[in-house]
Scaffold this active site. Sequence first.
Site, PDB file in Angstrom:
ATOM      1  CG  ASP A 487       0.106 -11.245   1.517  1.00 53.46           C
ATOM      2  OD1 ASP A 487      -1.085 -10.910   1.614  1.00 53.46           O
ATOM      3  OD2 ASP A 487       0.823 -11.486   2.504  1.00 53.46           O
ATOM      4  CG  MET A 488      -3.635  -7.146  -2.929  1.00 51.34           C
ATOM      5  SD  MET A 488      -4.332  -5.757  -2.019  1.00 51.34           S
ATOM      6  CE  MET A 488      -4.883  -4.746  -3.340  1.00 51.34           C
ATOM      7  CB  CYS A 535      -2.540 -14.493   1.036  1.00 51.12           C
ATOM      8  SG  CYS A 535      -2.208 -13.798   2.661  1.00 51.12           S
ATOM      9  CG  ASP A 557      -2.583 -12.793   8.588  1.00 54.82           C
ATOM     10  OD1 ASP A 557      -2.337 -13.717   7.796  1.00 54.82           O
ATOM     11  OD2 ASP A 557      -2.224 -11.618   8.389  1.00 54.82           O
TER      12      ASP A 557
END
Length: 761
Positions: A487-488, A535, A557
């Site tokens: 994720d980021m 993501c 999301d």
Amino acid sequence: MTKNNILVDEAQGILRLDTANTTYAMNISNGLYLGHFYYGAKIPSDDLSYKRALTTPMSEEALKKDFCVYMDSTDFEYPGWGTGDSREGAIKVRDGNGVTRTNLLYKGYRISSSKALLPGLPSTFGTKPGESEVPTLQIDLEDPDTGLLVTLFYSAFYEEDVIARRVEVRNNGKEDLVLERVLSASMDMPAVDRDGRDFELLTFYGIWAREFTRDVRAIGFGKTGVQSIIGKTNNKNQPFLGIMSKGTTQEQGEIYGLQFLYSGNFASYVEKGPNRGIRVSMGIHPEEFSWTLAPGEVFYAPEVVMTYSSCGLGKMSRSFHDLFRKHLIRGAWKDKKRPILINNWEATYFDFDTEKLLSIAKKAKECGIEMLVMDDGWFGKRNDPDSSLGDWWVNEEKLQGGLARLGGELEAMGMKFGIWFEPEMVSPDSELYRAHPDYAIAVPGREPSRSRNQLVLDVSREDVRDYIFTGMSKVLKSAKISYVKWDMNRHLTDLYSAALPAGRQGELLHRFVLGVYDLQERLLSAFPDLLLENCSSGGARFDPGMLYYSPQIWTSDDTDAYERIHVQEGAQTLYPLSSLGAHVSVCPNHVTGRIVPFKTRGHIALAGTFGYELDITKLSSEEHEMIRQQTAMYHEYNDLIRTGDYYRIASYQENGFYDCYGVVSKDKSEMLLTFIHVMNQPCMPERWICIKGLDPEKLYAVEQIDDSTEVPSQKAEKASSDSDRVLCKAHGATLANAGLVVPCRYGDFQSVLYRIREVKE
Ligand code: GLA
């Protein structure tokens, strides 16, 4: 000289590449510069000098007198800076005297039968990375005053109708040169299509949970386009440009599509001049970019891939899908069916422990799900988004027995195990930040802006990358972990790297992107069987660069199936279905509060990687039964969905009532068709669906295989034999023209799946 669909006619000064349906041609303009000559539908290799004579009729004398006029009106391929061209330059280089004039003269060309990979950057390749039989034309341009050598690379992917291009810049001079802009592609082309109508610009914009929204605008005089200046690609704009005829549909109209294989700042512009030509440019955004190139050094600009379709958007999408599936996505999972996962984020958020996860996994296993993904909240002392990023060790208070126990129990159950990381980040409240505050990107003496209460690590630094890699490896070795969600979740701000001297701070953003790529490459080399899913707050770093590292990316999301209709349609225009993270979640949906039938949620998620994101222990037995049917359907149809050709048949975004798309196998023997009756209305007509993509000559049987209005028990009774489900038998030509009639349904968000299979006459 002709080699593998590259033809150079030295007498005419024409250099051209051909793919199955397109031709790309450049010319040597006035013996000096590289011009852009033609890109479009394939043309025979005729003598094209008549066209050149019309476009650049200047004599040497006239050229001398009116050089600026020539520079400002010629169609260039890779324009320099400060020599009279008032349009967007592709390259600007500052020498030791502060001079930025960058005058690139044509020097020569080479043809090779293979395409090299780009060091440290994503790169398309031939059959396998490193074994690339893709014909490549290299053209050298030189600025004799500075010793700058620019090499343009053009590789022709014949079957996919794609030209991949990139740029290498070498300093052959004697002093440092500072690159202030190095775009990856520029192209001067007509502003009108073959019918003489002005081209329009197609782009995709968005925001958190509303990614991939289509935008079409007129190309007016001046400059228009999309960009990112937050240090990464983002959900606001895709690094894509579509130059298309007015009213382009799936099957009609011309479109030029360009995509940038890069995950940082980008500039993608179209500029229309008074001569009604347009200049298309794409590359690293020149804002906040500079790069010092010492004598002998080389700078590699990322790749751009381009395709042209004379028959609508659908062809462009299929060309990009094939290119990305065959020539960009790599690794163990490239051609494999991925495990059906269940992710605990929407099920528990931060509130979970080993028992909770195991209870979800147990029920999931019973329903045919194959992998549990433990999302955010398993490390440090993280119980909310305010702490612990960077502290990549397990929180044993939550997960007693650590990952070894959880992983062991999952393995014993026959479930795979996946885990979430946000490697590029650090929470100010973390052991890491307390020990190494300088690891974060921040300006010394100034308070950096936080986002989600976190800061960004300076992954341009090798020591920071080593810290991250060591922490992640330790975790990945501590249990049998098959999958990582990377994720980021924020922008880059407060730009300053403690590792760079003042004069090189402009290199930080590009070095950051190279650092992210290096980390992912190291991870994949150390754990070659790992399935990586990128993501970024949903789809905020969904770009072709990331696809080189992870075969799938979390699309949004927003898991509301209704919203996903438009998000996935946008994403499918550019990316293969196999790369789109798509999950079934609970209703009312957590983001929108909307209620969509369970089956419809499943049908829509099937057009992506497919998985679940809900507390399965809280569902009814009827819903569990539906999951069993959905997971069985996934196994039956995923090979087709992953590898087939995508055809968009109707768009809810356009008609306001219904949506329809299908995937056809490459041999045209089978199709899975999804119809979604999105919004109901009294006295709705039956829908007439003309089915694209089938072989007109073949005879097909159409079966209805699942309907959101059926309850599972009815379905089991109904589906006693395949022949019971056959609605009709007809040739591809009949289904394409006379079409299929889908009866009106009751209620909103109803969907139905059809399988269309070739049968013997
Ligand atoms: C991001 C991701 C979500 C989830 C959360 C966890 O928002 O997009 O899927 O992983 O982070 O914090």
